[in-house]
Design a protein around this motif. Structure first.
Motif, PDB file in Angstrom:
ATOM      1  N   LYS A  68       0.823  -1.207   0.000  1.00  0.00           N
ATOM      2  CA  LYS A  68       0.000   0.000   0.000  1.00  0.00           C
ATOM      3  C   LYS A  68       0.857   1.258   0.000  1.00  0.00           C
ATOM      4  CE  LYS A  68      -3.852   2.078   2.570  1.00  0.00           C
ATOM      5  NZ  LYS A  68      -4.714   1.942   3.773  1.00  0.00           N
ATOM      6  N   SER A  69       2.029   1.161   0.637  1.00  0.00           N
ATOM      7  CA  SER A  69       2.905   2.331   0.741  1.00  0.00           C
ATOM      8  C   SER A  69       3.465   2.764  -0.608  1.00  0.00           C
ATOM      9  CB  SER A  69       4.063   2.025   1.696  1.00  0.00           C
ATOM     10  OG  SER A  69       4.824   0.939   1.217  1.00  0.00           O
ATOM     11  N   GLN A  70       3.405   1.880  -1.622  1.00  0.00           N
ATOM     12  CA  GLN A  70       3.945   2.223  -2.933  1.00  0.00           C
ATOM     13  C   GLN A  70       2.893   2.838  -3.854  1.00  0.00           C
ATOM     14  OE1 GLN A  70       6.218  -0.934  -4.701  1.00  0.00           O
ATOM     15  NE2 GLN A  70       7.594  -1.119  -2.962  1.00  0.00           N
ATOM     16  N   LEU A  71       1.694   3.050  -3.353  1.00  0.00           N
ATOM     17  CA  LEU A  71       0.623   3.648  -4.147  1.00  0.00           C
ATOM     18  C   LEU A  71       0.392   5.094  -3.723  1.00  0.00           C
ATOM     19  CD1 LEU A  71      -1.986   0.732  -4.098  1.00  0.00           C
ATOM     20  CD2 LEU A  71      -0.179   1.151  -5.773  1.00  0.00           C
ATOM     21  N   SER A  72      -0.217   5.863  -4.621  1.00  0.00           N
ATOM     22  CA  SER A  72      -0.618   7.226  -4.264  1.00  0.00           C
ATOM     23  C   SER A  72      -1.730   7.166  -3.228  1.00  0.00           C
ATOM     24  CB  SER A  72      -1.115   7.969  -5.505  1.00  0.00           C
ATOM     25  OG  SER A  72      -0.115   8.012  -6.498  1.00  0.00           O
ATOM     26  N   LYS A  73      -1.879   8.245  -2.481  1.00  0.00           N
ATOM     27  CA  LYS A  73      -2.902   8.263  -1.439  1.00  0.00           C
ATOM     28  C   LYS A  73      -4.308   8.258  -2.014  1.00  0.00           C
ATOM     29  CE  LYS A  73      -0.047  10.512   2.066  1.00  0.00           C
ATOM     30  NZ  LYS A  73       0.117  11.686   2.959  1.00  0.00           N
ATOM     31  N   SER A  74      -4.448   8.697  -3.264  1.00  0.00           N
ATOM     32  CA  SER A  74      -5.771   8.721  -3.891  1.00  0.00           C
ATOM     33  C   SER A  74      -5.643   8.287  -5.342  1.00  0.00           C
ATOM     34  CB  SER A  74      -6.367  10.133  -3.818  1.00  0.00           C
ATOM     35  OG  SER A  74      -5.542  11.053  -4.523  1.00  0.00           O
ATOM     36  N   GLY A  75      -6.769   8.013  -5.960  1.00  0.00           N
ATOM     37  CA  GLY A  75      -6.775   7.658  -7.371  1.00  0.00           C
ATOM     38  C   GLY A  75      -6.823   6.166  -7.610  1.00  0.00           C
TER      39      GLY A  75
ATOM     40  N   ILE B 148       1.043   2.236 -12.128  1.00  0.00           N
ATOM     41  CA  ILE B 148       0.546   3.443 -12.800  1.00  0.00           C
ATOM     42  C   ILE B 148      -0.639   4.017 -12.032  1.00  0.00           C
ATOM     43  CG2 ILE B 148      -0.279   4.397 -14.990  1.00  0.00           C
ATOM     44  CD1 ILE B 148       2.439   3.008 -15.217  1.00  0.00           C
ATOM     45  N   ARG B 149      -0.620   5.331 -11.853  1.00  0.00           N
ATOM     46  CA  ARG B 149      -1.807   6.031 -11.348  1.00  0.00           C
ATOM     47  C   ARG B 149      -2.590   6.524 -12.556  1.00  0.00           C
ATOM     48  NH1 ARG B 149      -3.946  11.048 -10.051  1.00  0.00           N
ATOM     49  NH2 ARG B 149      -5.054  11.155  -8.058  1.00  0.00           N
ATOM     50  N   LYS B 150      -3.833   6.083 -12.665  1.00  0.00           N
ATOM     51  CA  LYS B 150      -4.648   6.441 -13.829  1.00  0.00           C
ATOM     52  C   LYS B 150      -4.978   7.933 -13.779  1.00  0.00           C
ATOM     53  CE  LYS B 150      -7.662   3.478 -15.296  1.00  0.00           C
ATOM     54  NZ  LYS B 150      -8.902   2.657 -15.470  1.00  0.00           N
ATOM     55  N   GLN B 151      -4.581   8.655 -14.855  1.00  0.00           N
ATOM     56  CA  GLN B 151      -4.879  10.084 -14.965  1.00  0.00           C
ATOM     57  C   GLN B 151      -4.704  10.507 -16.422  1.00  0.00           C
ATOM     58  OE1 GLN B 151      -1.625  11.100 -12.117  1.00  0.00           O
ATOM     59  NE2 GLN B 151      -0.871  12.465 -13.735  1.00  0.00           N
ATOM     60  N   PRO B 152      -5.472  11.486 -16.893  1.00  0.00           N
ATOM     61  CA  PRO B 152      -5.462  11.852 -18.319  1.00  0.00           C
ATOM     62  C   PRO B 152      -4.407  12.894 -18.684  1.00  0.00           C
ATOM     63  CG  PRO B 152      -7.234  13.000 -17.202  1.00  0.00           C
ATOM     64  CD  PRO B 152      -6.581  12.136 -16.171  1.00  0.00           C
ATOM     65  N   THR B 153      -3.725  13.453 -17.696  1.00  0.00           N
ATOM     66  CA  THR B 153      -2.736  14.495 -17.984  1.00  0.00           C
ATOM     67  C   THR B 153      -1.445  14.204 -17.238  1.00  0.00           C
ATOM     68  OG1 THR B 153      -3.495  15.867 -16.136  1.00  0.00           O
ATOM     69  CG2 THR B 153      -4.539  16.242 -18.295  1.00  0.00           C
ATOM     70  N   ALA B 154      -0.382  14.902 -17.667  1.00  0.00           N
ATOM     71  CA  ALA B 154       0.913  14.751 -17.002  1.00  0.00           C
ATOM     72  C   ALA B 154       1.753  15.985 -17.275  1.00  0.00           C
ATOM     73  CB  ALA B 154       1.630  13.502 -17.496  1.00  0.00           C
ATOM     74  N   GLU B 155       2.716  16.237 -16.394  1.00  0.00           N
ATOM     75  CA  GLU B 155       3.625  17.361 -16.557  1.00  0.00           C
ATOM     76  C   GLU B 155       4.789  16.962 -17.457  1.00  0.00           C
ATOM     77  OE1 GLU B 155       3.075  20.372 -15.336  1.00  0.00           O
ATOM     78  OE2 GLU B 155       1.213  19.711 -14.357  1.00  0.00           O
TER      79      GLU B 155
ATOM     80  N   GLN C  64      -2.657   7.700 -20.472  1.00  0.00           N
ATOM     81  CA  GLN C  64      -3.431   6.705 -19.717  1.00  0.00           C
ATOM     82  C   GLN C  64      -3.123   6.738 -18.219  1.00  0.00           C
ATOM     83  OE1 GLN C  64      -5.615   4.285 -21.688  1.00  0.00           O
ATOM     84  NE2 GLN C  64      -5.294   6.238 -22.734  1.00  0.00           N
ATOM     85  N   GLY C  65      -1.941   7.257 -17.906  1.00  0.00           N
ATOM     86  CA  GLY C  65      -1.562   7.309 -16.499  1.00  0.00           C
ATOM     87  C   GLY C  65      -0.090   7.633 -16.333  1.00  0.00           C
ATOM     88  N   LYS C  66       0.304   7.867 -15.093  1.00  0.00           N
ATOM     89  CA  LYS C  66       1.678   8.252 -14.772  1.00  0.00           C
ATOM     90  C   LYS C  66       2.328   7.179 -13.901  1.00  0.00           C
ATOM     91  CE  LYS C  66       2.523  11.240 -11.477  1.00  0.00           C
ATOM     92  NZ  LYS C  66       2.633  12.490 -10.684  1.00  0.00           N
ATOM     93  N   VAL C  67       3.596   6.875 -14.189  1.00  0.00           N
ATOM     94  CA  VAL C  67       4.340   5.892 -13.399  1.00  0.00           C
ATOM     95  C   VAL C  67       4.636   6.477 -12.013  1.00  0.00           C
ATOM     96  CG1 VAL C  67       6.498   4.603 -13.177  1.00  0.00           C
ATOM     97  CG2 VAL C  67       5.390   4.805 -15.411  1.00  0.00           C
ATOM     98  N   ILE C  68       4.299   5.702 -10.969  1.00  0.00           N
ATOM     99  CA  ILE C  68       4.592   6.180  -9.612  1.00  0.00           C
ATOM    100  C   ILE C  68       5.623   5.310  -8.896  1.00  0.00           C
ATOM    101  CG2 ILE C  68       2.379   7.337  -9.315  1.00  0.00           C
ATOM    102  CD1 ILE C  68       1.506   4.937  -7.623  1.00  0.00           C
TER     103      ILE C  68
END
Length: 490
Positions: free
Chosen positions: A102-109, A134-141, A187-191
């Motif tokens: 769980k510690s390797q995941l983002s707090k949300s999403g 991967i955290r699923k999200q449609p945008t990235a920096e 599709q998402g960002k590598v976390i």
């Protein structure tokens, strides 16, 4: 995400702690990786900041593996298939599930995982066969590593950059060229990155092992460094499996010894049945790499071997403790002046620290001995018979307990197979002499004593670091003689 060097240092620290039960110093880490101390300090601080390590400032050997990283709960996420870290491949269709900390995941999403194919992102520490979370999200920096969908049916893993006429998907490999495209869908960002399936399985196994370890520690806590007032069999049944590093047993010998007004002598067959049950429970709570020592008269230990031990365990050694005695002489046979010590091991991987107990060579000028000494030998191993005098009535360590084992003997046994912070189970508290040795050697202990007056003696001895006068045998004798001399004469 850790750099390759940080990962190597972290793995080295984990392995060192596992093998030695304490952490390496900064100097030892530096020597291993050929780094100066300041550089090692920077890496350790970075591992602390990322949550992989804990360290108490200004104290030596206080690096700890962070529970947040290592022991956190596992979370199930979908493994959607394989993604290219090279040229784009067809859109993902396969679907499995994996467990990640769980510690390797983002707090949300919402999260999912992909297995990497190719080496275009090797510069980011992402290799062929790794799993990316991967955290699923449609945008990235700009500069973030993303899963990009191209032409509605191809996916790739690259760093994303916005260009004037579209997007640049940049590999982290100088041998590969970037991909330029006018349109794509993030599709998402590598976390985080998990090193290959094998490492994931090992991680899960490690987490499970540590969870069991923590559970055992909680179960042991009420008894650790305490003396249970009651029957040892009751205490053993409260202890979890494989929880102690060493066990020392010096039970009543069933020869009519009186402990004050109390005797525990019984029918011999009943005694052996009890002795077998005691040993069974002791072996249950002993770790696989632990050592059990049972001290008794030769006949009692012989029956224990024949009726139980030899049928179950193959790694049994029998030692002899020899002593001088002024009692027990008989004109019909030789005087018994020894007891046997059974040393039982579960596996050949038992812990044993030869250098803790070596004795000087008898002939140090011998060529072979000189060769051994030149190669770092500290001495020879003791023989399998030991001479230690009985605890004499005038000895400083003699209490009013009727049966005491010399502390030098138990000190040798404890040193032979434990190191500081290991747990020693002393089956019978008695006079507290073995527990005093544990405390002096910085070993943790668990013990039981059924007799309240001896229990009181043990607690006093451990608290004060010495035997109070009222618990000494000579004090009791003097008091009794004084009382006798004050009686009226008729």
């Amino acid at each position: 995400m850790l750099t390759p060097k940080q990962k190597k240092i972290f793995e080295y620290i984990k392995k060192y702690i596992k093998e030695n039960d304490y952490s390496p110093s900064l100097e030892e880490i530096g020597r291993h990786f050929k780094l100066v101390k300041s550089t090692v300090h920077q890496h350790v601080e970075t591992l602390k900041e990322k949550g992989y390590l804990n360290k108490l400032d200004y104290q030596a050997r206080t690096i700890e593996i962070s529970e947040n990283k290592k022991y956190s709960d596992l979370v199930v996420i979908p493994l959607l298939g394989t993604i290219a870290a090279g040229q784009p491949i067809e859109a993902i269709e396969d679907k499995e599930i994996i467990e990640v900390p769980k510690s390797q995941l983002s707090k949300s999403g919402e999260h999912f995982a992909l297995k990497v194919s190719g080496d275009s992102m090797i510069g980011e520490g992402i290799s062929n066969g790794d799993i990316v979370v991967i955290r699923k999200q449609p945008t990235a920096e700009n500069g973030e590593t993303v899963v990009a969908l191209l032409n509605d049916n191809e996916v790739t893993l690259k760093k994303i950059y916005r260009e004037k006429n579209g997007f640049r998907l940049q590999p982290a490999n100088p041998n590969l060229k970037p991909i330029f495209t006018k349109e794509l869908a993030v599709q998402g960002k590598v976390i985080t990155v998990i090193r290959k399936f094998k490492e994931l399985k090992e991680l899960k196994k490690s987490i499970k092992t540590e969870e069991n370890k923590i559970k055992k520690e909680r179960e042991l806590e009420p008894y650790l460094n305490k003396v249970y007032l009651g029957d040892i069999m009751d205490l053993l049944k409260k202890l979890p499996d494989k929880c102690v590093d060493m066990i020392f047993g010096d039970p009543d010998y069933n020869v009519g010894i009186k402990y004050g007004a109390q005797t525990y002598t019984k029918n011999f067959d009943e005694y052996i049945d009890w002795y077998i049950e005691l040993t069974k429970e002791s072996m249950r709570v002993l770790k696989d790499d632990g050592n059990l020592f049972m001290l008794n008269y030769p006949k009692q230990n012989a029956h224990l071997r024949v009726r139980y031990l030899d049928n179950i365990y193959s790694l049994i050694n029998e030692y002899v403790w020899v002593y001088n005695t002024n009692v027990g002489h008989t004109p019909k046979r030789f005087t018994t002046a020894h007891r046997t010590i059974l040393h039982i091991r579960k596996t050949e991987k038992n812990k044993f620290y030869k250098d803790n107990i070596t004795v000087p060579y008898k002939n140090p000028t011998d060529k072979r001995i000189l060769h051994n000494l030149k190669n770092g030998s500290r001495g020879r191993m003791p023989y399998d018979w030991f001479y230690f005098d009985l605890v004499k009535n005038v000895s400083k360590e003699k209490t009013y307990h009727v049966c005491q084992i010399p502390q030098k003997l138990t000190e040798m046994l404890i040193k032979s197979c434990t190191i500081p912070n290991n747990i020693v189970l002393v089956l019978f508290g008695g006079s507290g002499s073995e527990l005093e040795i544990c405390k002096l050697l910085k070993r943790q202990y668990i013990s039981a004593e059924i007799d309240p007056k001896y229990h009181e003696l043990i607690l006093s001895r451990l608290k004060n670091g010495k035997i109070k006068e009222k618990y000494k045998l000579q004090f009791r004798k003097n008091k009794k003689e004084s009382q006798m001399s004050s009686l009226p004469l008729f």
